[in-house]
Design a protein around this motif. Structure first.
Motif, PDB file in Angstrom:
ATOM      1  N   VAL A   1       8.429  -3.399   2.100  1.00 25.42           N
ATOM      2  CA  VAL A   1       7.992  -4.068   0.873  1.00 25.42           C
ATOM      3  C   VAL A   1       6.468  -4.003   0.749  1.00 25.42           C
ATOM      4  O   VAL A   1       5.937  -3.781  -0.348  1.00 25.42           O
ATOM      5  CB  VAL A   1       8.477  -5.530   0.850  1.00 25.42           C
ATOM      6  CG1 VAL A   1       7.947  -6.248  -0.384  1.00 25.42           C
ATOM      7  CG2 VAL A   1      10.002  -5.588   0.876  1.00 25.42           C
ATOM      8  N   GLU A   2       5.758  -4.200   1.857  1.00 25.56           N
ATOM      9  CA  GLU A   2       4.295  -4.126   1.808  1.00 25.56           C
ATOM     10  C   GLU A   2       3.839  -2.729   1.400  1.00 25.56           C
ATOM     11  O   GLU A   2       2.884  -2.578   0.621  1.00 25.56           O
ATOM     12  CB  GLU A   2       3.715  -4.522   3.156  1.00 25.56           C
ATOM     13  CG  GLU A   2       3.841  -6.019   3.443  1.00 25.56           C
ATOM     14  CD  GLU A   2       3.405  -6.388   4.849  1.00 25.56           C
ATOM     15  OE1 GLU A   2       3.302  -5.463   5.697  1.00 25.56           O
ATOM     16  OE2 GLU A   2       3.173  -7.580   5.101  1.00 25.56           O
ATOM     17  N   ALA A   3       4.513  -1.700   1.918  1.00 25.52           N
ATOM     18  CA  ALA A   3       4.165  -0.325   1.527  1.00 25.52           C
ATOM     19  C   ALA A   3       4.458  -0.097   0.050  1.00 25.52           C
ATOM     20  O   ALA A   3       3.673   0.543  -0.671  1.00 25.52           O
ATOM     21  CB  ALA A   3       4.947   0.665   2.386  1.00 25.52           C
ATOM     22  N   TRP A   4       5.583  -0.626  -0.420  1.00 23.31           N
ATOM     23  CA  TRP A   4       5.931  -0.503  -1.845  1.00 23.31           C
ATOM     24  C   TRP A   4       4.867  -1.185  -2.697  1.00 23.31           C
ATOM     25  O   TRP A   4       4.437  -0.644  -3.728  1.00 23.31           O
ATOM     26  CB  TRP A   4       7.294  -1.150  -2.086  1.00 23.31           C
ATOM     27  CG  TRP A   4       7.815  -1.007  -3.490  1.00 23.31           C
ATOM     28  CD1 TRP A   4       8.588  -0.005  -3.977  1.00 23.31           C
ATOM     29  CD2 TRP A   4       7.590  -1.905  -4.587  1.00 23.31           C
ATOM     30  NE1 TRP A   4       8.873  -0.215  -5.303  1.00 23.31           N
ATOM     31  CE2 TRP A   4       8.265  -1.371  -5.706  1.00 23.31           C
ATOM     32  CE3 TRP A   4       6.879  -3.089  -4.726  1.00 23.31           C
ATOM     33  CZ2 TRP A   4       8.248  -1.995  -6.954  1.00 23.31           C
ATOM     34  CZ3 TRP A   4       6.861  -3.709  -5.971  1.00 23.31           C
ATOM     35  CH2 TRP A   4       7.539  -3.179  -7.066  1.00 23.31           C
ATOM     36  N   GLY A   5       4.423  -2.364  -2.276  1.00 24.73           N
ATOM     37  CA  GLY A   5       3.394  -3.078  -3.019  1.00 24.73           C
ATOM     38  C   GLY A   5       2.062  -2.338  -3.031  1.00 24.73           C
ATOM     39  O   GLY A   5       1.355  -2.334  -4.049  1.00 24.73           O
ATOM     40  N   PHE A   6       1.719  -1.719  -1.905  1.00 25.11           N
ATOM     41  CA  PHE A   6       0.469  -0.956  -1.850  1.00 25.11           C
ATOM     42  C   PHE A   6       0.500   0.213  -2.827  1.00 25.11           C
ATOM     43  O   PHE A   6      -0.465   0.465  -3.560  1.00 25.11           O
ATOM     44  CB  PHE A   6       0.241  -0.448  -0.426  1.00 25.11           C
ATOM     45  CG  PHE A   6      -0.990   0.389  -0.268  1.00 25.11           C
ATOM     46  CD1 PHE A   6      -2.246  -0.201  -0.288  1.00 25.11           C
ATOM     47  CD2 PHE A   6      -0.889   1.769  -0.117  1.00 25.11           C
ATOM     48  CE1 PHE A   6      -3.393   0.578  -0.150  1.00 25.11           C
ATOM     49  CE2 PHE A   6      -2.026   2.550   0.014  1.00 25.11           C
ATOM     50  CZ  PHE A   6      -3.287   1.956   0.007  1.00 25.11           C
ATOM     51  N   ARG A   7       1.626   0.938  -2.884  1.00 27.04           N
ATOM     52  CA  ARG A   7       1.752   2.048  -3.827  1.00 27.04           C
ATOM     53  C   ARG A   7       1.692   1.556  -5.266  1.00 27.04           C
ATOM     54  O   ARG A   7       1.093   2.196  -6.141  1.00 27.04           O
ATOM     55  CB  ARG A   7       3.068   2.802  -3.574  1.00 27.04           C
ATOM     56  CG  ARG A   7       3.109   3.549  -2.258  1.00 27.04           C
ATOM     57  CD  ARG A   7       4.298   4.499  -2.200  1.00 27.04           C
ATOM     58  NE  ARG A   7       5.569   3.790  -2.322  1.00 27.04           N
ATOM     59  CZ  ARG A   7       6.247   3.306  -1.303  1.00 27.04           C
ATOM     60  NH1 ARG A   7       5.773   3.439  -0.075  1.00 27.04           N
ATOM     61  NH2 ARG A   7       7.396   2.688  -1.486  1.00 27.04           N
ATOM     62  N   LEU A   8       2.300   0.385  -5.517  1.00 30.33           N
ATOM     63  CA  LEU A   8       2.267  -0.179  -6.860  1.00 30.33           C
ATOM     64  C   LEU A   8       0.836  -0.482  -7.296  1.00 30.33           C
ATOM     65  O   LEU A   8       0.425  -0.162  -8.422  1.00 30.33           O
ATOM     66  CB  LEU A   8       3.112  -1.459  -6.902  1.00 30.33           C
ATOM     67  CG  LEU A   8       3.140  -2.202  -8.241  1.00 30.33           C
ATOM     68  CD1 LEU A   8       3.954  -1.409  -9.256  1.00 30.33           C
ATOM     69  CD2 LEU A   8       3.738  -3.602  -8.066  1.00 30.33           C
TER      70      LEU A   8
ATOM     71  N   GLY B   1      -3.815   0.359 -10.375  1.00 35.01           N
ATOM     72  CA  GLY B   1      -5.251   0.125 -10.249  1.00 35.01           C
ATOM     73  C   GLY B   1      -5.640  -1.338 -10.298  1.00 35.01           C
ATOM     74  O   GLY B   1      -6.734  -1.686 -10.721  1.00 35.01           O
ATOM     75  N   THR B   2      -4.721  -2.213  -9.871  1.00 31.11           N
ATOM     76  CA  THR B   2      -4.991  -3.647  -9.881  1.00 31.11           C
ATOM     77  C   THR B   2      -4.559  -4.261  -8.550  1.00 31.11           C
ATOM     78  O   THR B   2      -3.796  -3.664  -7.791  1.00 31.11           O
ATOM     79  CB  THR B   2      -4.219  -4.357 -11.010  1.00 31.11           C
ATOM     80  OG1 THR B   2      -2.811  -4.135 -10.827  1.00 31.11           O
ATOM     81  CG2 THR B   2      -4.644  -3.817 -12.372  1.00 31.11           C
ATOM     82  N   TYR B   3      -5.065  -5.471  -8.298  1.00 27.67           N
ATOM     83  CA  TYR B   3      -4.678  -6.197  -7.093  1.00 27.67           C
ATOM     84  C   TYR B   3      -3.597  -7.215  -7.431  1.00 27.67           C
ATOM     85  O   TYR B   3      -3.683  -7.905  -8.452  1.00 27.67           O
ATOM     86  CB  TYR B   3      -5.876  -6.925  -6.484  1.00 27.67           C
ATOM     87  CG  TYR B   3      -5.475  -7.892  -5.388  1.00 27.67           C
ATOM     88  CD1 TYR B   3      -5.174  -7.424  -4.113  1.00 27.67           C
ATOM     89  CD2 TYR B   3      -5.358  -9.264  -5.642  1.00 27.67           C
ATOM     90  CE1 TYR B   3      -4.769  -8.292  -3.112  1.00 27.67           C
ATOM     91  CE2 TYR B   3      -4.961 -10.142  -4.647  1.00 27.67           C
ATOM     92  CZ  TYR B   3      -4.669  -9.652  -3.380  1.00 27.67           C
ATOM     93  OH  TYR B   3      -4.280 -10.516  -2.405  1.00 27.67           O
ATOM     94  N   SER B   4      -2.594  -7.308  -6.578  1.00 29.85           N
ATOM     95  CA  SER B   4      -1.543  -8.316  -6.735  1.00 29.85           C
ATOM     96  C   SER B   4      -1.380  -9.072  -5.428  1.00 29.85           C
ATOM     97  O   SER B   4      -1.441  -8.479  -4.347  1.00 29.85           O
ATOM     98  CB  SER B   4      -0.208  -7.664  -7.104  1.00 29.85           C
ATOM     99  OG  SER B   4      -0.269  -7.025  -8.364  1.00 29.85           O
ATOM    100  N   ASP B   5      -1.165 -10.387  -5.506  1.00 29.77           N
ATOM    101  CA  ASP B   5      -0.964 -11.174  -4.283  1.00 29.77           C
ATOM    102  C   ASP B   5       0.455 -10.979  -3.757  1.00 29.77           C
ATOM    103  O   ASP B   5       1.292 -10.340  -4.392  1.00 29.77           O
ATOM    104  CB  ASP B   5      -1.273 -12.651  -4.523  1.00 29.77           C
ATOM    105  CG  ASP B   5      -0.394 -13.278  -5.599  1.00 29.77           C
ATOM    106  OD1 ASP B   5       0.690 -12.733  -5.891  1.00 29.77           O
ATOM    107  OD2 ASP B   5      -0.796 -14.309  -6.160  1.00 29.77           O
TER     108      ASP B   5
END
Length: 281
Positions: free
Chosen positions: A201-208, A213-217
């Motif tokens: 999930v963390e890898a999926w979030g990093f690709r997202l 081009g934005t940061y998400s918590d």
């Protein structure tokens, strides 16, 4: 079976102790012959349970009548009694028999003291009293209760081995803070798979975040992964009959790993599904 009653409390108390000791030894023998896990008959340790579930807070709620069967663990006396509070040796015999005699005479027995975690209770003080209550066939006992709140619920805990799954699940939910139905729907039988899924999930979030081009918590990533990735993929797996006997989360994790190994793309398409259908389940 009800406790034996000859009318002589001292003699009956001695018989009570010998009876529960014999049952404890026979239980250990049966577990060994069945090749069950060593911890299946060990009293649950309070500290390990709370660590696995994640301590939040506690409050004293006072005197309550609690079910004997709900008392599953101890704060610090696990070596003297087994999971059903049967003595594991003759070390506790003298005090045990005194309490058994008092109970048979109808004397007042002080309440025990326990921690409550969900529906489970852990003895702070009163191990001998609980053991005697078990031996005499009582169904409930008075207790001074301190309620402990934890991040995860205590459901599903039967012996120490279950704590491993709970601990990994707690760590997964700290990394992937799902809520509501999403939180309860992710179920994996192998504790290590929670760590694998967390990294996925963390890898999926990093690709997202790279794509947008934005940061998400973490909370946002968890919600979007569940809604935009997990649910659609699980729906495809059900339609393609790829879930099998696994949980949906187990099927997702297995298939997601195979997808990246087979085709280096983030897309789900007919070619990926066709390749995955030929993989062993």
């Amino acid at each position: 079976m009800s406790a034996r009653d000859s009318g002589f409390p001292r003699v009956d108390a001695e018989h009570d102790f010998l009876r529960v000791r014999r049952r404890q030894v026979l239980s250990r023998l049966a577990n060994r012959l069945r090749r069950e896990p060593d911890d299946v008959n060990i009293m649950l340790p309070f500290a390990e349970v709370v660590d696995a579930l994640g301590y939040v807070s506690e409050r004293r709620i006072g005197l309550r009548v609690i079910a004997i069967e709900s008392i599953v663990g101890s704060v610090d006396r696990g070596r003297d009694f087994d999971r059903r509070f049967r003595p594991t040796s003759g070390r506790v015999r003298e005090r045990w028999e005194r309490l058994a005699q008092a109970a048979r005479r109808g004397e007042s027995i002080p309440p025990i003291e326990v921690y409550r975690v969900g529906e489970l209770h852990f003895v702070i003080d009163g191990h001998h009293r609980v053991s005697v209550a078990h031996a005499l066939g009582l169904s409930a006992i008075e207790a001074q209760v301190t309620e402990v709140r934890t991040r995860l619920g205590s459901d599903g805990i039967r012996h120490r081995g279950d704590l491993i799954v709970k601990d990994y699940r707690r760590l997964f939910l700290e990394r992937v803070p799902l809520t509501g139905r999403a939180r309860t729907s992710i179920v994996l039988s192998d504790p290590w798979h929670y760590a694998m899924l967390g990294e996925h999930v963390e890898a999926w979030g990093f690709r997202l975040m790279q794509d947008e081009g934005t940061y998400s918590d973490r909370a946002t990533i968890a919600r979007r992964w569940y809604d935009e990735e997990y649910l659609p993929v699980v729906d495809l797996l059900r339609q393609a009959d790829l879930v099998g006997r696994r949980t949906e989360a187990e099927a997702y994790l297995c298939i997601a790993g195979e997808r990246y190994r087979l085709i280096r793309t983030h897309r789900w398409d007919d070619d990926v599904i066709a390749a995955l259908r030929n993989q062993p389940r």
